[in-house]
Motif scaffolding. Sequence first.
Motif, PDB file in Angstrom:
ATOM      1  N   ASP A 225       0.811  -1.222   0.000  1.00  0.00           N
ATOM      2  CA  ASP A 225       0.000   0.000   0.000  1.00  0.00           C
ATOM      3  C   ASP A 225       0.849   1.279   0.000  1.00  0.00           C
ATOM      4  O   ASP A 225       0.396   2.323  -0.449  1.00  0.00           O
ATOM      5  CB  ASP A 225      -0.987   0.004   1.180  1.00  0.00           C
ATOM      6  N   CYS A 230      -0.105  -1.984   5.552  1.00  0.00           N
ATOM      7  CA  CYS A 230      -0.138  -3.427   5.252  1.00  0.00           C
ATOM      8  C   CYS A 230       0.991  -4.213   5.911  1.00  0.00           C
ATOM      9  O   CYS A 230       0.877  -5.416   6.114  1.00  0.00           O
ATOM     10  CB  CYS A 230      -0.097  -3.643   3.743  1.00  0.00           C
ATOM     11  N   GLY A 231       2.063  -3.572   6.253  1.00  0.00           N
ATOM     12  CA  GLY A 231       3.179  -4.252   6.918  1.00  0.00           C
ATOM     13  C   GLY A 231       4.126  -4.972   5.973  1.00  0.00           C
ATOM     14  O   GLY A 231       5.114  -5.557   6.415  1.00  0.00           O
ATOM     15  N   CYS A 233       6.379  -3.990   4.002  1.00  0.00           N
ATOM     16  CA  CYS A 233       7.732  -3.453   3.849  1.00  0.00           C
ATOM     17  C   CYS A 233       8.498  -3.382   5.162  1.00  0.00           C
ATOM     18  O   CYS A 233       9.465  -2.650   5.264  1.00  0.00           O
ATOM     19  CB  CYS A 233       7.650  -2.063   3.237  1.00  0.00           C
ATOM     20  N   CYS A 245       8.185   2.248   3.834  1.00  0.00           N
ATOM     21  CA  CYS A 245       7.371   3.199   3.064  1.00  0.00           C
ATOM     22  C   CYS A 245       7.084   4.498   3.799  1.00  0.00           C
ATOM     23  O   CYS A 245       6.931   5.531   3.163  1.00  0.00           O
ATOM     24  CB  CYS A 245       6.083   2.545   2.592  1.00  0.00           C
TER      25      CYS A 245
HETATM   26 FE1  FES Z   1       2.517  -1.445   3.369  1.00  0.00          FE
HETATM   27 FE2  FES Z   1       4.808  -0.222   3.828  1.00  0.00          FE
HETATM   28  S1  FES Z   1       3.328  -0.872   5.269  1.00  0.00           S
HETATM   29  S2  FES Z   1       4.045  -0.945   1.958  1.00  0.00           S
END
Ligand code: FES
Length: 281
Positions: A225, A230-231, A233, A245
Amino acid sequence: MYQILKKEMLSDKIYLMVVKAPRVASGCLPGQFIIVKIDEEGERIPLTICDYDRNEGTVTIVFQTVGASTERMALLNEGDAFDDFVGPLGQPSELCIEANLEETKKKKIVFIAGGVGTAPVYPQVKWLKEHGVDSTVIIGARTKDILFYEDEMRAVATELYLATDDGSYGFHGNGCQQLQALIDAGKSFDHCVAIGPMIMMKFVCLLTNELGIPTVVSMNPIMVDGTGMCGACRLVVGDEVKFACVDGPEFDGHLVDFDQAMARAKQYKTEEGRALLKLQE
Ligand code: FES
Protein backbone atom coordinates in the motif's frame (compact mmCIF):
# COMPACT_ATOMS: atom_id res chain seq x y z
CA MET A 1 -4.24 9.70 -16.05
CA TYR A 2 -0.52 10.37 -16.05
CA GLN A 3 0.94 10.57 -19.52
CA ILE A 4 4.37 9.23 -20.48
CA LEU A 5 6.13 12.07 -22.30
CA LYS A 6 9.40 10.28 -22.92
CA LYS A 7 10.62 6.69 -22.82
CA GLU A 8 14.21 5.58 -23.21
CA MET A 9 15.97 2.25 -22.83
CA LEU A 10 19.05 3.04 -20.73
CA SER A 11 20.58 -0.40 -20.84
CA ASP A 12 19.50 -4.01 -21.00
CA LYS A 13 16.25 -4.22 -18.97
CA ILE A 14 16.57 -0.68 -17.55
CA TYR A 15 14.13 1.98 -18.78
CA LEU A 16 13.63 5.67 -18.11
CA MET A 17 10.26 7.37 -18.34
CA VAL A 18 9.38 11.04 -17.97
CA VAL A 19 5.81 11.27 -16.70
CA LYS A 20 3.50 14.27 -16.54
CA ALA A 21 2.56 14.44 -12.85
CA PRO A 22 2.47 18.11 -11.77
CA ARG A 23 1.26 17.51 -8.21
CA VAL A 24 4.05 15.02 -7.45
CA ALA A 25 6.63 17.21 -9.23
CA SER A 26 5.67 20.25 -7.20
CA GLY A 27 6.15 18.56 -3.82
CA CYS A 28 8.77 15.83 -4.16
CA LEU A 29 12.33 15.84 -2.84
CA PRO A 30 15.29 13.51 -3.47
CA GLY A 31 14.97 10.24 -1.61
CA GLN A 32 11.21 9.98 -1.98
CA PHE A 33 9.33 7.53 -4.15
CA ILE A 34 6.07 7.05 -6.00
CA ILE A 35 3.78 4.08 -6.62
CA VAL A 36 2.50 3.54 -10.15
CA LYS A 37 -0.37 1.45 -11.41
CA ILE A 38 -0.67 0.69 -15.09
CA ASP A 39 -4.43 0.15 -14.96
CA GLU A 40 -7.28 -0.89 -12.65
CA GLU A 41 -6.05 -4.46 -12.29
CA GLY A 42 -2.36 -3.58 -12.32
CA GLU A 43 -0.03 -4.31 -9.43
CA ARG A 44 1.21 -1.32 -7.46
CA ILE A 45 4.86 -0.75 -8.35
CA PRO A 46 6.99 1.41 -6.02
CA LEU A 47 9.78 3.36 -7.76
CA THR A 48 12.20 5.94 -6.47
CA ILE A 49 12.18 9.34 -8.09
CA CYS A 50 15.16 9.87 -10.38
CA ASP A 51 14.51 13.49 -11.32
CA TYR A 52 11.76 16.09 -11.38
CA ASP A 53 11.03 19.36 -13.11
CA ARG A 54 8.71 21.60 -11.14
CA ASN A 55 8.21 24.02 -14.07
CA GLU A 56 7.32 21.31 -16.56
CA GLY A 57 5.36 19.32 -13.97
CA THR A 58 7.24 16.13 -14.80
CA VAL A 59 8.78 13.31 -12.79
CA THR A 60 11.47 10.96 -14.14
CA ILE A 61 11.41 7.33 -13.07
CA VAL A 62 13.88 4.57 -13.86
CA PHE A 63 13.02 0.91 -13.51
CA GLN A 64 14.43 -2.50 -14.23
CA THR A 65 12.25 -5.28 -15.58
CA VAL A 66 12.26 -7.91 -12.86
CA GLY A 67 8.85 -9.56 -13.20
CA ALA A 68 5.48 -9.54 -14.92
CA SER A 69 4.44 -6.05 -13.79
CA THR A 70 7.64 -4.28 -14.77
CA GLU A 71 7.72 -6.25 -18.05
CA ARG A 72 4.21 -4.91 -18.75
CA MET A 73 5.35 -1.44 -17.81
CA ALA A 74 8.24 -1.67 -20.28
CA LEU A 75 5.70 -2.23 -23.08
CA LEU A 76 4.16 1.20 -22.51
CA ASN A 77 5.24 3.91 -24.91
CA GLU A 78 5.33 7.67 -25.18
CA GLY A 79 1.74 8.90 -25.27
CA ASP A 80 0.46 6.04 -23.09
CA ALA A 81 -0.56 6.83 -19.54
CA PHE A 82 -0.53 5.35 -16.05
CA ASP A 83 -3.82 4.96 -14.26
CA ASP A 84 -2.25 5.98 -10.99
CA PHE A 85 0.94 7.79 -10.00
CA VAL A 86 0.84 8.28 -6.24
CA GLY A 87 3.36 10.32 -4.32
CA PRO A 88 5.59 11.72 -3.17
CA LEU A 89 5.84 8.94 -0.57
CA GLY A 90 8.39 8.29 2.17
CA GLN A 91 10.84 10.66 3.79
CA PRO A 92 13.20 12.87 1.80
CA SER A 93 16.93 12.27 2.14
CA GLU A 94 18.26 14.00 5.27
CA LEU A 95 21.05 15.47 3.13
CA CYS A 96 18.55 17.23 0.90
CA ILE A 97 16.57 19.14 3.51
CA GLU A 98 17.19 22.91 3.50
CA ALA A 99 17.16 23.07 7.30
CA ASN A 100 20.12 20.62 7.43
CA LEU A 101 22.17 22.46 4.81
CA GLU A 102 24.79 23.98 7.12
CA GLU A 103 25.47 20.56 8.66
CA THR A 104 25.49 18.89 5.26
CA LYS A 105 28.05 21.39 3.95
CA LYS A 106 30.53 20.25 6.62
CA LYS A 107 30.43 16.63 5.43
CA LYS A 108 32.75 14.86 3.01
CA ILE A 109 30.14 12.79 1.25
CA VAL A 110 30.60 9.68 -0.86
CA PHE A 111 27.72 8.02 -2.71
CA ILE A 112 27.95 4.41 -3.83
CA ALA A 113 25.37 3.53 -6.46
CA GLY A 114 24.90 -0.05 -7.54
CA GLY A 115 23.09 -0.90 -10.78
CA VAL A 116 19.64 0.66 -10.92
CA GLY A 117 20.45 2.39 -7.59
CA THR A 118 22.14 5.03 -9.74
CA ALA A 119 18.67 6.48 -10.38
CA PRO A 120 17.84 7.49 -6.77
CA VAL A 121 21.42 8.68 -6.15
CA TYR A 122 21.24 11.14 -9.06
CA PRO A 123 18.64 13.61 -7.64
CA GLN A 124 20.50 13.77 -4.32
CA VAL A 125 23.81 14.61 -5.99
CA LYS A 126 22.05 17.13 -8.23
CA TRP A 127 20.31 18.78 -5.25
CA LEU A 128 23.63 19.00 -3.38
CA LYS A 129 25.38 20.60 -6.36
CA GLU A 130 22.57 23.14 -6.69
CA HIS A 131 23.07 23.98 -3.01
CA GLY A 132 26.87 24.30 -3.21
CA VAL A 133 27.74 20.93 -1.61
CA ASP A 134 30.50 18.73 -3.06
CA SER A 135 30.09 14.99 -3.41
CA THR A 136 32.08 12.04 -4.64
CA VAL A 137 30.12 9.38 -6.53
CA ILE A 138 31.02 5.78 -7.26
CA ILE A 139 28.82 3.94 -9.74
CA GLY A 140 29.27 0.21 -9.75
CA ALA A 141 27.83 -2.25 -12.25
CA ARG A 142 28.41 -5.85 -13.25
CA THR A 143 29.59 -4.83 -16.71
CA LYS A 144 29.90 -1.72 -18.92
CA ASP A 145 26.69 -2.42 -20.86
CA ILE A 146 24.45 -2.01 -17.85
CA LEU A 147 26.07 1.13 -16.56
CA PHE A 148 23.90 4.19 -17.20
CA TYR A 149 23.68 7.92 -16.40
CA GLU A 150 27.45 8.45 -16.63
CA ASP A 151 27.21 11.83 -18.37
CA GLU A 152 24.31 13.03 -16.23
CA MET A 153 26.14 12.10 -13.04
CA ARG A 154 29.42 13.63 -14.24
CA ALA A 155 27.57 16.93 -14.70
CA VAL A 156 26.53 17.08 -11.04
CA ALA A 157 29.15 15.12 -9.07
CA THR A 158 32.37 16.77 -7.92
CA GLU A 159 34.23 13.52 -8.59
CA LEU A 160 32.89 10.44 -10.38
CA TYR A 161 34.39 6.95 -10.26
CA LEU A 162 33.11 4.06 -12.33
CA ALA A 163 33.62 0.45 -11.40
CA THR A 164 32.70 -2.77 -13.16
CA ASP A 165 32.87 -6.25 -11.69
CA ASP A 166 34.34 -7.66 -14.91
CA GLY A 167 36.74 -4.75 -15.51
CA SER A 168 35.09 -3.85 -18.83
CA TYR A 169 35.01 -0.16 -17.84
CA GLY A 170 36.68 1.96 -15.18
CA PHE A 171 37.97 0.34 -11.99
CA HIS A 172 38.06 -3.46 -12.04
CA GLY A 173 36.00 -4.41 -9.00
CA ASN A 174 32.77 -3.51 -7.22
CA GLY A 175 31.78 -0.22 -5.61
CA CYS A 176 32.95 -1.42 -2.23
CA GLN A 177 36.41 -2.24 -3.55
CA GLN A 178 36.55 1.13 -5.33
CA LEU A 179 35.80 2.86 -2.04
CA GLN A 180 38.56 0.89 -0.32
CA ALA A 181 40.96 1.85 -3.14
CA LEU A 182 40.12 5.54 -2.70
CA ILE A 183 40.69 5.31 1.05
CA ASP A 184 43.99 3.48 0.43
CA ALA A 185 44.97 6.30 -1.92
CA GLY A 186 44.53 8.79 0.91
CA LYS A 187 40.98 10.07 0.40
CA SER A 188 38.74 10.45 3.41
CA PHE A 189 34.99 10.62 3.83
CA ASP A 190 32.76 11.15 6.83
CA HIS A 191 29.38 10.31 5.33
CA CYS A 192 28.41 7.54 2.94
CA VAL A 193 25.16 6.92 1.07
CA ALA A 194 24.82 3.48 -0.50
CA ILE A 195 21.91 2.65 -2.80
CA GLY A 196 21.61 -0.54 -4.81
CA PRO A 197 20.94 -4.24 -4.37
CA MET A 198 20.59 -5.27 -0.72
CA ILE A 199 23.65 -7.49 -0.84
CA MET A 200 25.74 -4.59 -2.10
CA MET A 201 24.44 -2.27 0.63
CA LYS A 202 25.18 -4.94 3.24
CA PHE A 203 28.82 -5.21 2.15
CA VAL A 204 29.26 -1.44 1.91
CA CYS A 205 27.96 -1.19 5.47
CA LEU A 206 30.34 -3.88 6.73
CA LEU A 207 33.23 -1.92 5.23
CA THR A 208 32.13 1.54 6.37
CA ASN A 209 31.45 0.17 9.86
CA GLU A 210 35.10 -0.92 9.99
CA LEU A 211 36.20 2.43 8.60
CA GLY A 212 33.97 4.36 11.02
CA ILE A 213 32.01 6.16 8.27
CA PRO A 214 28.32 6.72 9.09
CA THR A 215 26.29 5.23 6.25
CA VAL A 216 22.77 5.72 5.00
CA VAL A 217 21.08 3.11 2.81
CA SER A 218 17.85 3.26 0.82
CA MET A 219 15.83 0.10 1.38
CA ASN A 220 13.71 -1.37 -1.37
CA PRO A 221 11.64 -4.16 0.18
CA ILE A 222 8.34 -5.40 -1.24
CA MET A 223 5.69 -2.72 -0.83
CA VAL A 224 1.95 -3.03 -1.19
CA ASP A 225 0.00 0.00 0.00
CA GLY A 226 2.93 2.37 0.55
CA THR A 227 1.14 4.02 3.47
CA GLY A 228 2.28 2.05 6.52
CA MET A 229 -0.93 -0.01 6.76
CA CYS A 230 -0.14 -3.43 5.25
CA GLY A 231 3.18 -4.25 6.92
CA ALA A 232 4.69 -5.71 3.74
CA CYS A 233 7.73 -3.45 3.85
CA ARG A 234 8.67 -3.97 7.48
CA LEU A 235 12.34 -4.11 8.42
CA VAL A 236 14.35 -4.53 11.57
CA VAL A 237 16.51 -1.47 12.21
CA GLY A 238 18.44 -1.63 15.48
CA ASP A 239 15.95 -2.89 18.06
CA GLU A 240 12.98 -1.51 16.22
CA VAL A 241 10.59 -2.60 13.53
CA LYS A 242 10.30 0.05 10.83
CA PHE A 243 8.21 0.41 7.71
CA ALA A 244 10.31 1.41 4.69
CA CYS A 245 7.37 3.20 3.06
CA VAL A 246 6.70 5.69 5.84
CA ASP A 247 9.80 5.64 8.10
CA GLY A 248 12.22 5.32 5.15
CA PRO A 249 13.19 4.42 2.56
CA GLU A 250 16.51 5.68 4.01
CA PHE A 251 17.91 4.23 7.23
CA ASP A 252 21.12 4.05 9.19
CA GLY A 253 22.82 1.23 7.29
CA HIS A 254 24.81 0.10 10.32
CA LEU A 255 21.57 -0.71 12.12
CA VAL A 256 19.66 -2.45 9.31
CA ASP A 257 19.26 -6.23 9.60
CA PHE A 258 20.08 -7.02 5.96
CA ASP A 259 19.93 -10.79 6.41
CA GLN A 260 16.34 -10.57 7.65
CA ALA A 261 15.43 -8.16 4.83
CA MET A 262 16.97 -10.42 2.18
CA ALA A 263 15.29 -13.54 3.59
CA ARG A 264 11.95 -11.76 3.46
CA ALA A 265 12.51 -10.57 -0.09
CA LYS A 266 13.32 -14.15 -1.11
CA GLN A 267 10.13 -15.48 0.49
CA TYR A 268 8.10 -12.97 -1.46
CA LYS A 269 9.44 -14.41 -4.71
CA THR A 270 7.29 -17.52 -4.42
CA GLU A 271 3.53 -17.88 -4.11
CA GLU A 272 3.93 -20.03 -1.00
CA GLY A 273 6.27 -17.48 0.48
CA ARG A 274 3.79 -14.68 -0.14
CA ALA A 275 1.01 -16.72 1.48
CA LEU A 276 3.27 -17.48 4.45
CA LEU A 277 4.18 -13.86 4.94
CA LYS A 278 0.53 -12.88 4.77
CA LEU A 279 -0.19 -15.32 7.59
CA GLN A 280 2.62 -13.83 9.66
CA GLU A 281 1.28 -10.30 9.22
FE1 FES B 1 2.52 -1.44 3.37
FE2 FES B 1 4.81 -0.22 3.83
S1 FES B 1 3.33 -0.87 5.27
S2 FES B 1 4.04 -0.95 1.96
